[in-house]
Design an enzyme around this catalytic site. Structure first.
Site, PDB file in Angstrom:
ATOM      1  N   LYS A 176      50.539  39.858  43.601  1.00  0.00           N
ATOM      2  CA  LYS A 176      49.718  38.858  44.291  1.00  0.00           C
ATOM      3  C   LYS A 176      50.411  37.506  44.317  1.00  0.00           C
ATOM      4  CE  LYS A 176      45.643  40.814  45.316  1.00  0.00           C
ATOM      5  NZ  LYS A 176      44.801  40.669  46.498  1.00  0.00           N
ATOM      6  N   ASP A 182      39.438  37.696  44.503  1.00  0.00           N
ATOM      7  CA  ASP A 182      39.972  38.185  45.774  1.00  0.00           C
ATOM      8  C   ASP A 182      39.324  39.505  46.179  1.00  0.00           C
ATOM      9  OD1 ASP A 182      41.749  37.966  48.002  1.00  0.00           O
ATOM     10  OD2 ASP A 182      42.975  39.538  47.102  1.00  0.00           O
ATOM     11  N   ASP A 183      39.000  40.351  45.200  1.00  0.00           N
ATOM     12  CA  ASP A 183      38.367  41.632  45.520  1.00  0.00           C
ATOM     13  C   ASP A 183      37.004  41.423  46.151  1.00  0.00           C
ATOM     14  OD1 ASP A 183      40.477  43.149  44.244  1.00  0.00           O
ATOM     15  OD2 ASP A 183      39.641  42.470  42.351  1.00  0.00           O
ATOM     16  N   ARG A 217      40.055  48.238  36.916  1.00  0.00           N
ATOM     17  CA  ARG A 217      39.810  48.878  38.224  1.00  0.00           C
ATOM     18  C   ARG A 217      40.950  48.506  39.160  1.00  0.00           C
ATOM     19  NH1 ARG A 217      38.349  48.104  43.155  1.00  0.00           N
ATOM     20  NH2 ARG A 217      38.385  45.852  42.831  1.00  0.00           N
ATOM     21  N   ASN A 229      41.642  51.130  49.162  1.00  0.00           N
ATOM     22  CA  ASN A 229      43.064  51.239  48.841  1.00  0.00           C
ATOM     23  C   ASN A 229      43.248  52.124  47.605  1.00  0.00           C
ATOM     24  OD1 ASN A 229      44.213  49.446  50.811  1.00  0.00           O
ATOM     25  ND2 ASN A 229      43.331  47.741  49.670  1.00  0.00           N
ATOM     26  N   GLU A 246      41.233  39.397  39.323  1.00  0.00           N
ATOM     27  CA  GLU A 246      41.782  40.482  40.130  1.00  0.00           C
ATOM     28  C   GLU A 246      41.549  41.829  39.460  1.00  0.00           C
ATOM     29  OE1 GLU A 246      43.256  41.621  43.632  1.00  0.00           O
ATOM     30  OE2 GLU A 246      43.181  39.509  43.043  1.00  0.00           O
ATOM     31  N   ASP A 247      40.935  42.748  40.196  1.00  0.00           N
ATOM     32  CA  ASP A 247      40.769  44.135  39.771  1.00  0.00           C
ATOM     33  C   ASP A 247      40.034  44.291  38.441  1.00  0.00           C
ATOM     34  OD1 ASP A 247      41.847  44.982  42.086  1.00  0.00           O
ATOM     35  OD2 ASP A 247      43.778  45.608  41.284  1.00  0.00           O
ATOM     36  N   TYR A 292      53.467  45.165  47.546  1.00  0.00           N
ATOM     37  CA  TYR A 292      52.043  45.227  47.261  1.00  0.00           C
ATOM     38  C   TYR A 292      51.509  46.580  47.720  1.00  0.00           C
ATOM     39  CZ  TYR A 292      47.620  43.486  45.759  1.00  0.00           C
ATOM     40  OH  TYR A 292      46.449  43.345  45.065  1.00  0.00           O
TER      41      TYR A 292
END
Length: 620
Positions: A240, A335-336, A222, A476, A312-313, A169
Site C-alpha cells: 500500500k 481503506d477496506d 483478514r 479479491n 488495513e485488513d 499489489y
C-alpha cells in the site's frame, strides 16, 4: 549545540576545498543532516546544490531531516561513500553514477565502466521482469529492487503502472503474504507484537525516520479474501505504501508500514517452521484493545496530530470498532471500508452516463453485508441526500444479502447492530438468485469474499430485466471474485457493465472487444492521503470521501465509456491523484478541517508540485 560543534559539522559537510570534499564523500546520515540544519545548512545542498530538490510541502516529510531531539557529537557522524554508498537504496544509482560522481565518491573499480541512463536501466529491468512466468517471481524481483535502488523502483512502477500494479499489489501480494515466511529476506517496516506491550513508544522511536506522514497498519486477521495470515500480512502495508509513493507522490521516507502481531488462528501457520510471527492463538478482548490503545496513543505522541493512520485488513468486528473509536481523536482512515466504498461510489456515479437516471432512481443489491457494502450504502445515501431526494426512500432501494439470505425485518432480533438499519419489509429469501428475482435490482455488487457466487443464473436474471445490468464483482484476489469478466459479458449477451476488484483481461464477444474496469482502491487512497497531508487535515469526514468519489468519476471520458469502462485508465493515475487530492483538500478547507494556511490558490498545481520525483539527483 555549541558554536564549535556547529562549525565542525559545517566543515565536514561543505569540505575544505575540493580535495577535502571528495575525501569525505556523500554524506547520507540523516541524524547529521538535522544537526547541520540547526545551523542553516543541509545535506540537500550537498546533493542538489540547492535546498528543496525532490518535492514535498515545505519538506514536511523530512526525507533529508529526521531524528529531531537528538544531539550528536562530531565523531558519531557516519559518512557514506564507495561501497557503502552503493548499498544505500535511497542514494544508490548503480551504473548511472557519472564519471565525476565515481571519482568524487570512491566508486572507481566498484562498478563496470559503462554508464547507463536511468531510462536504460529501466528498459533493462522491464525486459528482465518480463522473462519471469510466475507472478511471485516478479514480485520478489521488484522487492529486491526496492531494497537496492529506491528511485529506480518507483520510476519503474510509475512508468509501467498498469503492468506492475498487479505485481506489487493485488492479486500477487496475496500469494506473497501466504508465502511471506518462506520468501522473507529483509524486514520492511515495524513489527509490534504482544511482547512489546508497555514499550510501543520505544519501538516507534527505533524507526530511523522522525517525520512520518502516513502509517499503514494491519493485524493480519483478514488479508484480502485469504483469511488470517498473522504476521505475514506485512506484505499489505508495504504494498500500500509503495502505491502511496508511486501513485500519490508521498515521499517514501514519510511512509511507515506496521504489523501488529497478536498471534494467529491459522493452524497451518502455527505449524509452519518458517512462520515469522508469534506462534500462539490470537489475543482478543481487553488484551487486544489495550495493545491497540497503547499503539494509537504512542503514534500520536511520537508523530503528532496530523499523521494519517490507515487501518488495513482487520477483521470486520475490529475494523468497525477501531474506526468508530478513533475517528474523533485521530486522523484515521480504513481503506477496506472507506476507500473501497469511495471507489465503488465513483463507479456508480460514472455509470449513470451509461445506464441513465440518478442514483436515487436505481435499486441496489449487495452480496455481503460487511464493511464495504455498508459504507458504500452509507455514502450513496449521503450523496443522494445532497440532491434533496427523500433519504428514507433511497434507503428502501438498498438491499443486502448475507450468509443467511436477504436481510429483512423479520430477522432484526438476530441481526448485528450495524445491519439493522438495512432490514426492510419482505418475506424471507434464502439465496442470492431468489433475492435477485424478487428485488429486481439494477445494480448488483459483490463484496462477500466468496468466489463464483454470481452464477450464470444470477447474471441471466439481472440481464432479463435490465438493458444494461451493472455488475461489480469486488472480492479479491482474482480467485475470490464473484464472477469473471468473460462470464459477466457472455451470460448477459454482452450487455453488462462490469467492473471487478482484481484485474481481468479484455474479452472479445461477438466481434466486440469488451474492456472490464477495475474498482481498485488505488484510484482513491493515494490521492486522498495526499489531499489530507497537503491541507494539514486533522480528521477524516465522510464529505471528504464524497469529494474523492466525485473527483474520480468526472475523469472518466467519452472514449472510456465507449469501451464500457466506468473508471479512467491507470496510465494517468498521477494526474487523477492530483485532482482527487485537490478536491479533498478543497473540502477540508471548506469544513474547517485544514490546518495548513494560507490555502494555495491552485490546489491541483499545488498537489502536483508536492509529488515525489523518482528521477536521480546529481551528487557533487
Amino acid at each position: 549545540m555549541s558554536s564549535l560543534q556547529r562549525h565542525f559539522l559545517r566543515r565536514v559537510v561543505q569540505g575544505v576545498g575540493r580535495e577535502r570534499k571528495s575525501r569525505w564523500g556523500l554524506i547520507t546520515e540523516r541524524k547529521m543532516a538535522n544537526v547541520v540544519n540547526d545551523g542553516g545548512d543541509s545535506t540537500e545542498e550537498i546533493v542538489n546544490g540547492a535546498v528543496g530538490g525532490g518535492g514535498g510541502v515545505e519538506d514536511v516529510y523530512g526525507e533529508d531531516f529526521a531524528t529531531e531531539e537528538q544531539f550528536l557529537t562530531p565523531w558519531a557522524v557516519s559518512i557514506a561513500s564507495g561501497y557503502n554508498l552503493m548499498r544505500d537504496p535511497r542514494h544508490n544509482k548503480g551504473t548511472a553514477f557519472t564519471e565525476k560522481e565515481r571519482d568524487a565518491h570512491y566508486l572507481r573499480g566498484l562498478l563496470p565502466p559503462a554508464i547507463f541512463t536511468q531510462e536504460l536501466q529501466e528498459k533493462r529491468l522491464m525486459h528482465n521482469l518480463r522473462q519471469f512466468e510466475v507472478p511471485l517471481q516478479r514480485y520478489m524481483a521488484m522487492m529486491d529492487l526496492q531494497e537496492r535502488n529506491e528511485r529506480l523502483f518507483y520510476k519503474l512502477l510509475i512508468d509501467n503502472v498498469e503492468e506492475l500494479l498487479p505485481v506489487v499489489y493485488t492479486p500477487t501480494v496475496g500469494e506473497a503474504c501466504q508465502k511471506y515466511g518462506s520468501i522473507f529476506r529483509r524486514p520492511q517496516g515495524l513489527y509490534i507484537s504482544l511482547k512489546e506491550k508497555g514499550k510501543i513508544l520505544e519501538v516507534l522511536k527505533n524507526w530511523p525516520e522522525r517525520n512520518i506522514q502516513v502509517i499503514v497498519v494491519t493485524d493480519g486477521e483478514r488479508i484480502l479474501g485469504l483469511g488470517d495470515l498473522g504476521c505475514q500480512g506485512m506484505g499489505i502495508p508495504v504494498g500500500k505504501l509503495s502505491l502511496y509513493t508511486a501513485l500519490g507522490g508521498i515521499r517514501p521516507s514519510a511512509c511507515l508500514p506496521i504489523t501488529i502481531d497478536v498471534g494467529t488462528n491459522n493452524e497451518k501457520l502455527l505449524n509452519d517452521e518458517f512462520y515469522i510471527g508469534l506462534k500462539q492463538r490470537r489475543a482478543t478482548g481487553q488484551e487486544y484493545a489495550e495493545l491497540l490503545e497503547e499503539f494509537m496513543t504512542a503514534v500520536k505522541q511520537n508523530y503528532g496530530e496530523k499523521v494519517l493512520v490507515q487501518f488495513e485488513d482487520f477483521a470486520n468486528h475490529n475494523a468497525f470498532d477501531l474506526l468508530e473509536k478513533y475517528t474523533r481523536s485521530h486522523l484515521v482512515f480504513n481503506d477496506d471500508i472507506q476507500g473501497t466504498a469511495s471507489v465503488v461510489l465513483a463507479g456508480l456515479i460514472a455509470a449513470l452516463k451509461l445506464v441513465g437516471g440518478t442514483l436515487a432512481d436505481h435499486k441496489f443489491l449487495f452480496l455481503g453485508a460487511g464493511e464495504v457494502s455498508l459504507q458504500t450504502a452509507k455514502l450513496t445515501i449521503l450523496l443522494v441526500s445532497q440532491t434533496k431526494a427523500p433519504v428514507e426512500e433511497t434507503r428502501k432501494k438498498i438491499w443486502l444479502v448475507d450468509s443467511k439470505g436477504l436481510i429483512v425485518s423479520s430477522r432484526k432480533e438476530s441481526l448485528q447492530h450495524f445491519k439493522k438499519p438495512w432490514a426492510h419489509d419482505h418475506e424471507p429469501v434464502k439465496n442470492l438468485l431468489d433475492a435477485v428475482k424478487a428485488i429486481k435490482p439494477t445494480v448488483l455488487i459483490g463484496s462477500s469474499g466468496a468466489g463464483r457466487t454470481f452464477t450464470k443464473e444470477v447474471v441471466e436474471a439481472m440481464a432479463s430485466f435490465n438493458e444494461k445490468p451493472l455488475i461489480l464483482a469486488l472480492s479479491n484476489p482474482t480467485s475470490q471474485s464473484e464472477c469473471t469478466a468473460e462470464e459477466a459479458y457472455t451470460w448477459s449477451q454482452g450487455r453488462a457493465i462490469f467492473a471487478s476488484g482484481s484485474p481481468f483481461d479484455p474479452v472479445e464477444y461477438n466481434g466486440t472487444l469488451m474492456v472490464p474496469g477495475q474498482a481498485n482502491n488505488a484510484y482513491i487512497f493515494p490521492g486522498f492521503g495526499l489531499g489530507l497531508i497537503m491541507s494539514g487535515a486533522i480528521r477524516v469526514h465522510d464529505d471528504l470521501l464524497l469529494a474523492a468519489s466525485e473527483a474520480l468519476a468526472v475523469q472518466v471520458e467519452d472514449e472510456h465509456f465507449k469501451k464500457g469502462l466506468i473508471y479512467p485508465p491507470f496510465t494517468n493515475i498521477r494526474k487523477i491523484s492530483a485532482n482527487i487530492a485537490a478536491k479533498v483538500a478543497d473540502k477540508a478547507y471548506q469544513l474547517g478541517l485544514a490546518s495548513r494556511l494560507p490555502r494555495p490558490k491552485d490546489l491541483v498545481k499545488h498537489a502536483e508540485s508536492c509529488m515525489y520525483s523518482p528521477l536521480y539527483r546529481t551528487y557533487r
